[in-house]
Design a protein around this motif. Structure first.
Motif, PDB file in Angstrom:
ATOM      1  N   VAL A   1      34.932  70.016  39.601  1.00 14.75           N
ATOM      2  CA  VAL A   1      33.526  69.971  40.006  1.00 14.75           C
ATOM      3  C   VAL A   1      33.121  68.518  40.173  1.00 14.75           C
ATOM      4  O   VAL A   1      33.402  67.680  39.313  1.00 14.75           O
ATOM      5  N   LYS A   2      32.485  68.212  41.285  1.00 19.60           N
ATOM      6  CA  LYS A   2      32.024  66.819  41.464  1.00 19.60           C
ATOM      7  C   LYS A   2      30.962  66.749  42.549  1.00 19.60           C
ATOM      8  O   LYS A   2      30.928  67.578  43.465  1.00 19.60           O
ATOM      9  N   MET A   3      30.129  65.738  42.417  1.00 22.46           N
ATOM     10  CA  MET A   3      29.133  65.489  43.445  1.00 22.46           C
ATOM     11  C   MET A   3      29.804  64.783  44.615  1.00 22.46           C
ATOM     12  O   MET A   3      30.697  63.952  44.427  1.00 22.46           O
ATOM     13  N   LEU A   4      29.362  65.128  45.815  1.00 24.85           N
ATOM     14  CA  LEU A   4      29.872  64.490  47.037  1.00 24.85           C
ATOM     15  C   LEU A   4      28.698  63.803  47.717  1.00 24.85           C
ATOM     16  O   LEU A   4      27.634  64.398  47.871  1.00 24.85           O
ATOM     17  N   ASP A   5      28.908  62.576  48.120  1.00 20.87           N
ATOM     18  CA  ASP A   5      27.858  61.835  48.813  1.00 20.87           C
ATOM     19  C   ASP A   5      28.272  61.664  50.275  1.00 20.87           C
ATOM     20  O   ASP A   5      29.266  61.008  50.554  1.00 20.87           O
ATOM     21  N   PHE A   6      27.535  62.286  51.154  1.00 20.64           N
ATOM     22  CA  PHE A   6      27.879  62.229  52.576  1.00 20.64           C
ATOM     23  C   PHE A   6      27.198  61.037  53.246  1.00 20.64           C
ATOM     24  O   PHE A   6      26.088  60.651  52.862  1.00 20.64           O
ATOM     25  N   THR A   7      27.873  60.485  54.249  1.00 23.15           N
ATOM     26  CA  THR A   7      27.310  59.345  54.972  1.00 23.15           C
ATOM     27  C   THR A   7      26.089  59.780  55.771  1.00 23.15           C
ATOM     28  O   THR A   7      26.119  60.808  56.457  1.00 23.15           O
ATOM     29  N   GLN A   8      25.009  59.018  55.656  1.00 24.92           N
ATOM     30  CA  GLN A   8      23.831  59.274  56.496  1.00 24.92           C
ATOM     31  C   GLN A   8      23.942  58.409  57.742  1.00 24.92           C
ATOM     32  O   GLN A   8      24.004  57.189  57.634  1.00 24.92           O
ATOM     33  N   ARG A   9      23.957  59.079  58.871  1.00 21.13           N
ATOM     34  CA  ARG A   9      24.048  58.345  60.131  1.00 21.13           C
ATOM     35  C   ARG A   9      22.641  58.212  60.712  1.00 21.13           C
ATOM     36  O   ARG A   9      22.277  58.924  61.628  1.00 21.13           O
ATOM     37  N   GLY A  10      21.869  57.328  60.098  1.00 19.19           N
ATOM     38  CA  GLY A  10      20.485  57.189  60.537  1.00 19.19           C
ATOM     39  C   GLY A  10      20.344  56.162  61.653  1.00 19.19           C
ATOM     40  O   GLY A  10      21.093  55.200  61.732  1.00 19.19           O
ATOM     41  N   ASP A  11      19.399  56.405  62.504  1.00 19.27           N
ATOM     42  CA  ASP A  11      18.951  55.376  63.444  1.00 19.27           C
ATOM     43  C   ASP A  11      17.455  55.606  63.661  1.00 19.27           C
ATOM     44  O   ASP A  11      16.836  56.398  62.947  1.00 19.27           O
ATOM     45  N   GLU A  12      16.884  54.929  64.631  1.00 20.52           N
ATOM     46  CA  GLU A  12      15.427  55.007  64.793  1.00 20.52           C
ATOM     47  C   GLU A  12      14.956  56.417  65.177  1.00 20.52           C
ATOM     48  O   GLU A  12      13.773  56.736  65.070  1.00 20.52           O
ATOM     49  N   ARG A  13      15.889  57.298  65.564  1.00 17.79           N
ATOM     50  CA  ARG A  13      15.508  58.654  65.947  1.00 17.79           C
ATOM     51  C   ARG A  13      15.475  59.612  64.757  1.00 17.79           C
ATOM     52  O   ARG A  13      15.076  60.765  64.894  1.00 17.79           O
ATOM     53  N   GLY A  14      15.988  59.145  63.616  1.00 19.80           N
ATOM     54  CA  GLY A  14      16.044  60.019  62.452  1.00 19.80           C
ATOM     55  C   GLY A  14      17.422  59.979  61.828  1.00 19.80           C
ATOM     56  O   GLY A  14      18.204  59.082  62.128  1.00 19.80           O
ATOM     57  N   ARG A  15      17.723  60.974  60.986  1.00 20.69           N
ATOM     58  CA  ARG A  15      18.989  60.950  60.247  1.00 20.69           C
ATOM     59  C   ARG A  15      19.860  62.136  60.598  1.00 20.69           C
ATOM     60  O   ARG A  15      19.370  63.185  61.012  1.00 20.69           O
TER      61      ARG A  15
ATOM     62  N   ARG B   1      18.973  66.203  47.563  1.00 18.45           N
ATOM     63  CA  ARG B   1      19.099  65.291  48.706  1.00 18.45           C
ATOM     64  C   ARG B   1      19.937  65.952  49.791  1.00 18.45           C
ATOM     65  O   ARG B   1      21.000  66.510  49.485  1.00 18.45           O
ATOM     66  N   PRO B   2      19.499  65.861  51.049  1.00 23.86           N
ATOM     67  CA  PRO B   2      20.267  66.498  52.127  1.00 23.86           C
ATOM     68  C   PRO B   2      21.618  65.845  52.389  1.00 23.86           C
ATOM     69  O   PRO B   2      22.447  66.411  53.112  1.00 23.86           O
ATOM     70  N   HIS B   3      21.851  64.692  51.797  1.00 25.67           N
ATOM     71  CA  HIS B   3      23.141  64.009  52.017  1.00 25.67           C
ATOM     72  C   HIS B   3      24.022  64.045  50.764  1.00 25.67           C
ATOM     73  O   HIS B   3      25.006  63.298  50.667  1.00 25.67           O
ATOM     74  N   THR B   4      23.673  64.922  49.801  1.00 27.19           N
ATOM     75  CA  THR B   4      24.475  65.034  48.586  1.00 27.19           C
ATOM     76  C   THR B   4      24.828  66.501  48.352  1.00 27.19           C
ATOM     77  O   THR B   4      23.972  67.376  48.472  1.00 27.19           O
ATOM     78  N   GLY B   5      26.080  66.751  48.028  1.00 21.74           N
ATOM     79  CA  GLY B   5      26.501  68.122  47.736  1.00 21.74           C
ATOM     80  C   GLY B   5      27.243  68.181  46.424  1.00 21.74           C
ATOM     81  O   GLY B   5      27.567  67.153  45.819  1.00 21.74           O
ATOM     82  N   ILE B   6      27.499  69.410  45.977  1.00 25.15           N
ATOM     83  CA  ILE B   6      28.367  69.576  44.817  1.00 25.15           C
ATOM     84  C   ILE B   6      29.536  70.454  45.214  1.00 25.15           C
ATOM     85  O   ILE B   6      29.356  71.496  45.852  1.00 25.15           O
ATOM     86  N   TYR B   7      30.725  69.987  44.857  1.00 26.21           N
ATOM     87  CA  TYR B   7      31.947  70.751  45.111  1.00 26.21           C
ATOM     88  C   TYR B   7      32.248  71.625  43.895  1.00 26.21           C
ATOM     89  O   TYR B   7      32.258  71.131  42.756  1.00 26.21           O
ATOM     90  N   LEU B   8      32.457  72.910  44.145  1.00 30.06           N
ATOM     91  CA  LEU B   8      32.803  73.858  43.078  1.00 30.06           C
ATOM     92  C   LEU B   8      34.145  74.498  43.406  1.00 30.06           C
ATOM     93  O   LEU B   8      34.272  75.188  44.417  1.00 30.06           O
TER      94      LEU B   8
END
Ligand code: TYD
Length: 135
Positions: free
Chosen positions: A5-19, A85-92
């Motif tokens: 079990v672990k938290m996963l942090d996904f890359t946010q590909r943000g720019d001026e249009r949003g994420r 957070r929409p860019h964080t998940g948990i692996y089970l």
């Protein structure tokens, strides 16, 4: 990737249009994604999950709002994680017991799964889970 079990942090590909967040099987999560489902509209006092899976591995992401997940290994260890957070998940991995609860009104909990749905690989009785995990 290991199978704990672990938290996963996904890359946010943000720019001026949003994420934008990308989650690819075998790259950002340690399995090929065969199924997705999402849970929303659950009241704050509802507890969902309450099962273990003999084969399925999951990644849970609160793409909106927040919730909590309690994970138990059937050997006396448990941990609570907040998903907010929409860019964080948990692996089970497979063969862990999970309860999802404390859903915010706006919670949308996205679940990525390694297997197609098969009711027979769900263990919905906690005593049975403890027996199988320790056998
Ligand atoms: P359930 O497993 O109880 O939801 P959760 O544990 O995520 O709170 O599933 C609710 C219902 O939906 C149950 O009747 C089974 C069905 N279901 C499917 O048909 N396919 C699926 O992929 C999932 C996750 C559930």
């Amino acid at each position: 990737m290991d199978k704990n079990v672990k938290m996963l942090d996904f890359t946010q590909r943000g720019d001026e249009r949003g994420r934008l967040v990308v989650v690819e099987g075998m790259k950002d999560v340690p399995f090929d994604i065969k199924r997705i489902f999402y849970i929303y509209g659950s009241d704050k006092d509802v507890v969902r999950g309450q099962h273990a899976n003999r084969r399925s591995e999951f990644v849970l992401i609160n793409v909106a709002g927040h919730s909590k997940v309690k994970v138990m290994d059937g050997k006396g260890n448990e941990a609570v994680f907040t998903l907010n957070r929409p860019h964080t998940g948990i692996y089970l991995p497979n063969m862990v017991w999970k309860d999802m609860y404390d859903f915010s009104d706006d919670s949308v909990l996205l679940v990525l799964a390694s297997e197609h749905y098969d009711a027979s690989e769900y263990i919905r009785d906690y005593e049975e889970f403890v027996k199988e995990v320790n056998s």
